[in-house]
Design a protein around this motif. Sequence first.
Motif, PDB file in Angstrom:
ATOM      1  N   ILE A  47       6.696   7.367  10.635  1.00 17.64           N
ATOM      2  CA  ILE A  47       5.710   6.581  11.373  1.00 17.64           C
ATOM      3  C   ILE A  47       4.402   7.360  11.370  1.00 17.64           C
ATOM      4  CG2 ILE A  47       5.098   5.543  13.585  1.00 17.64           C
ATOM      5  CD1 ILE A  47       8.127   5.226  14.075  1.00 17.64           C
ATOM      6  N   VAL A  48       3.352   6.716  10.836  1.00 11.18           N
ATOM      7  CA  VAL A  48       2.028   7.310  10.747  1.00 11.18           C
ATOM      8  C   VAL A  48       1.043   6.391  11.452  1.00 11.18           C
ATOM      9  CG1 VAL A  48       0.211   8.123   9.199  1.00 11.18           C
ATOM     10  CG2 VAL A  48       2.606   8.366   8.512  1.00 11.18           C
ATOM     11  N   ASP A  49       0.437   6.882  12.518  1.00 12.51           N
ATOM     12  CA  ASP A  49      -0.554   6.106  13.270  1.00 12.51           C
ATOM     13  C   ASP A  49      -0.021   4.728  13.673  1.00 12.51           C
ATOM     14  OD1 ASP A  49      -2.413   8.182  13.097  1.00 12.51           O
ATOM     15  OD2 ASP A  49      -3.159   7.440  11.166  1.00 12.51           O
ATOM     16  N   ARG A 103       4.062   1.265   3.081  1.00 16.62           N
ATOM     17  CA  ARG A 103       3.807   0.675   4.390  1.00 16.62           C
ATOM     18  C   ARG A 103       4.690  -0.551   4.540  1.00 16.62           C
ATOM     19  NH1 ARG A 103       1.139  -3.169   7.182  1.00 16.62           N
ATOM     20  NH2 ARG A 103      -0.122  -2.524   8.957  1.00 16.62           N
ATOM     21  N   VAL A 104       5.390  -0.642   5.685  1.00 18.77           N
ATOM     22  CA  VAL A 104       6.280  -1.773   5.925  1.00 18.77           C
ATOM     23  C   VAL A 104       5.683  -2.715   6.969  1.00 18.77           C
ATOM     24  CG1 VAL A 104       8.600  -2.477   6.626  1.00 18.77           C
ATOM     25  CG2 VAL A 104       8.283  -0.337   5.380  1.00 18.77           C
ATOM     26  N   CYS A 105       5.368  -2.180   8.133  1.00 13.26           N
ATOM     27  CA  CYS A 105       4.831  -2.986   9.227  1.00 13.26           C
ATOM     28  C   CYS A 105       4.331  -2.035  10.318  1.00 13.26           C
ATOM     29  CB  CYS A 105       5.890  -3.923   9.802  1.00 13.26           C
ATOM     30  SG  CYS A 105       7.297  -3.067  10.572  1.00 13.26           S
ATOM     31  N   ARG A 106       3.736  -2.590  11.339  1.00 13.65           N
ATOM     32  CA  ARG A 106       3.374  -1.790  12.511  1.00 13.65           C
ATOM     33  C   ARG A 106       4.594  -1.698  13.415  1.00 13.65           C
ATOM     34  NH1 ARG A 106      -1.052  -0.012  13.247  1.00 13.65           N
ATOM     35  NH2 ARG A 106      -0.943   0.079  15.511  1.00 13.65           N
ATOM     36  N   VAL A 107       4.722  -0.601  14.134  1.00 18.06           N
ATOM     37  CA  VAL A 107       5.817  -0.461  15.096  1.00 18.06           C
ATOM     38  C   VAL A 107       5.750  -1.610  16.103  1.00 18.06           C
ATOM     39  CG1 VAL A 107       6.796   0.974  16.923  1.00 18.06           C
ATOM     40  CG2 VAL A 107       5.978   2.043  14.824  1.00 18.06           C
ATOM     41  N   ASP A 108       4.530  -2.021  16.459  1.00 16.74           N
ATOM     42  CA  ASP A 108       4.342  -3.123  17.412  1.00 16.74           C
ATOM     43  C   ASP A 108       4.885  -4.456  16.898  1.00 16.74           C
ATOM     44  OD1 ASP A 108       3.070  -1.282  19.005  1.00 16.74           O
ATOM     45  OD2 ASP A 108       1.045  -2.004  18.569  1.00 16.74           O
ATOM     46  N   MET A 139       0.846  -1.179   0.000  1.00 15.83           N
ATOM     47  CA  MET A 139       0.000   0.000   0.000  1.00 15.83           C
ATOM     48  C   MET A 139       0.882   1.229   0.000  1.00 15.83           C
ATOM     49  SD  MET A 139      -2.824   0.996   2.806  1.00 15.83           S
ATOM     50  CE  MET A 139      -2.292   2.322   3.839  1.00 15.83           C
ATOM     51  N   THR A 140       0.592   2.184  -0.825  1.00 11.07           N
ATOM     52  CA  THR A 140       1.341   3.434  -0.835  1.00 11.07           C
ATOM     53  C   THR A 140       0.412   4.576  -0.484  1.00 11.07           C
ATOM     54  OG1 THR A 140       0.972   3.791  -3.181  1.00 11.07           O
ATOM     55  CG2 THR A 140       2.980   2.617  -2.570  1.00 11.07           C
ATOM     56  N   ILE A 141       0.971   5.574   0.172  1.00 17.65           N
ATOM     57  CA  ILE A 141       0.199   6.775   0.476  1.00 17.65           C
ATOM     58  C   ILE A 141       1.039   7.977   0.102  1.00 17.65           C
ATOM     59  CG2 ILE A 141      -1.102   5.720   2.361  1.00 17.65           C
ATOM     60  CD1 ILE A 141       0.746   7.120   4.319  1.00 17.65           C
ATOM     61  N   ALA A 142       0.392   9.046  -0.247  1.00 23.55           N
ATOM     62  CA  ALA A 142       1.114  10.274  -0.561  1.00 23.55           C
ATOM     63  C   ALA A 142       1.114  11.159   0.678  1.00 23.55           C
ATOM     64  CB  ALA A 142       0.449  11.004  -1.724  1.00 23.55           C
ATOM     65  N   ALA A 143       2.274  11.655   1.038  1.00 22.69           N
ATOM     66  CA  ALA A 143       2.394  12.551   2.190  1.00 22.69           C
ATOM     67  C   ALA A 143       3.464  13.578   1.865  1.00 22.69           C
ATOM     68  CB  ALA A 143       2.768  11.774   3.442  1.00 22.69           C
ATOM     69  N   ASP A 144       3.067  14.833   1.820  1.00 23.78           N
ATOM     70  CA  ASP A 144       4.009  15.908   1.519  1.00 23.78           C
ATOM     71  C   ASP A 144       4.775  15.638   0.232  1.00 23.78           C
ATOM     72  OD1 ASP A 144       4.737  16.103   5.010  1.00 23.78           O
ATOM     73  OD2 ASP A 144       3.276  17.242   3.880  1.00 23.78           O
ATOM     74  N   GLN A 145       4.083  15.213  -0.804  1.00 25.57           N
ATOM     75  CA  GLN A 145       4.645  14.957  -2.121  1.00 25.57           C
ATOM     76  C   GLN A 145       5.650  13.820  -2.129  1.00 25.57           C
ATOM     77  OE1 GLN A 145       6.074  18.760  -3.514  1.00 25.57           O
ATOM     78  NE2 GLN A 145       4.040  19.395  -4.082  1.00 25.57           N
ATOM     79  N   HIS A 168       6.601   3.455   7.668  1.00 28.15           N
ATOM     80  CA  HIS A 168       6.618   3.659   6.221  1.00 28.15           C
ATOM     81  C   HIS A 168       8.018   4.049   5.781  1.00 28.15           C
ATOM     82  CE1 HIS A 168       2.373   4.373   7.222  1.00 28.15           C
ATOM     83  NE2 HIS A 168       2.117   3.972   6.007  1.00 28.15           N
ATOM     84  N   LEU A 169       8.383   3.650   4.570  1.00 27.07           N
ATOM     85  CA  LEU A 169       9.645   4.058   3.946  1.00 27.07           C
ATOM     86  C   LEU A 169       9.332   4.855   2.691  1.00 27.07           C
ATOM     87  CD1 LEU A 169      11.773   0.794   4.084  1.00 27.07           C
ATOM     88  CD2 LEU A 169      11.746   2.676   5.710  1.00 27.07           C
TER      89      LEU A 169
END
Length: 120
Positions: free
Chosen positions: A107-109, A12-17, A1-7, A113-114
């Motif tokens: 890290i988003v929520d 998404r890699v994994c949850r921090v948990d 899954m990819t998301i756009a953030a600040d261009q 992410h990389l």
Amino acid sequence: MTIAADQQTLIRVCRVDDLEVERGRAALFGTTQIALFLLEDGTVHAVANLDPYSGANVISRGIVGSRGEAPTVASPMHKQVFDLRSGECLDAQGKEPIALRTWPVTIVDGVVHLEAEDLG
């Protein structure tokens, strides 16, 4: 899954948990292996999993530590020590220093992410 953030396109890699403090985890993106490290302070670092001295994908199995203020990982193969922030080799042990590639982590929520640039 990819998301756009600040261009930037983030992957998404994994949850921090999903990560354990000071234990590496490997992630595969196409042909690119990345080692992820969660530190005590909650920061996550992403570096190439490929040990440049041995040619083996083992950095995620390295020993996490520090040199001064620098968080580090020591290769399990020949024990070269790398700065997790910059990838710089701090202990080339008489060999030409070679840096690990690094990727910015966002890290988003609670999700790691990389930046998608140059991921296999």
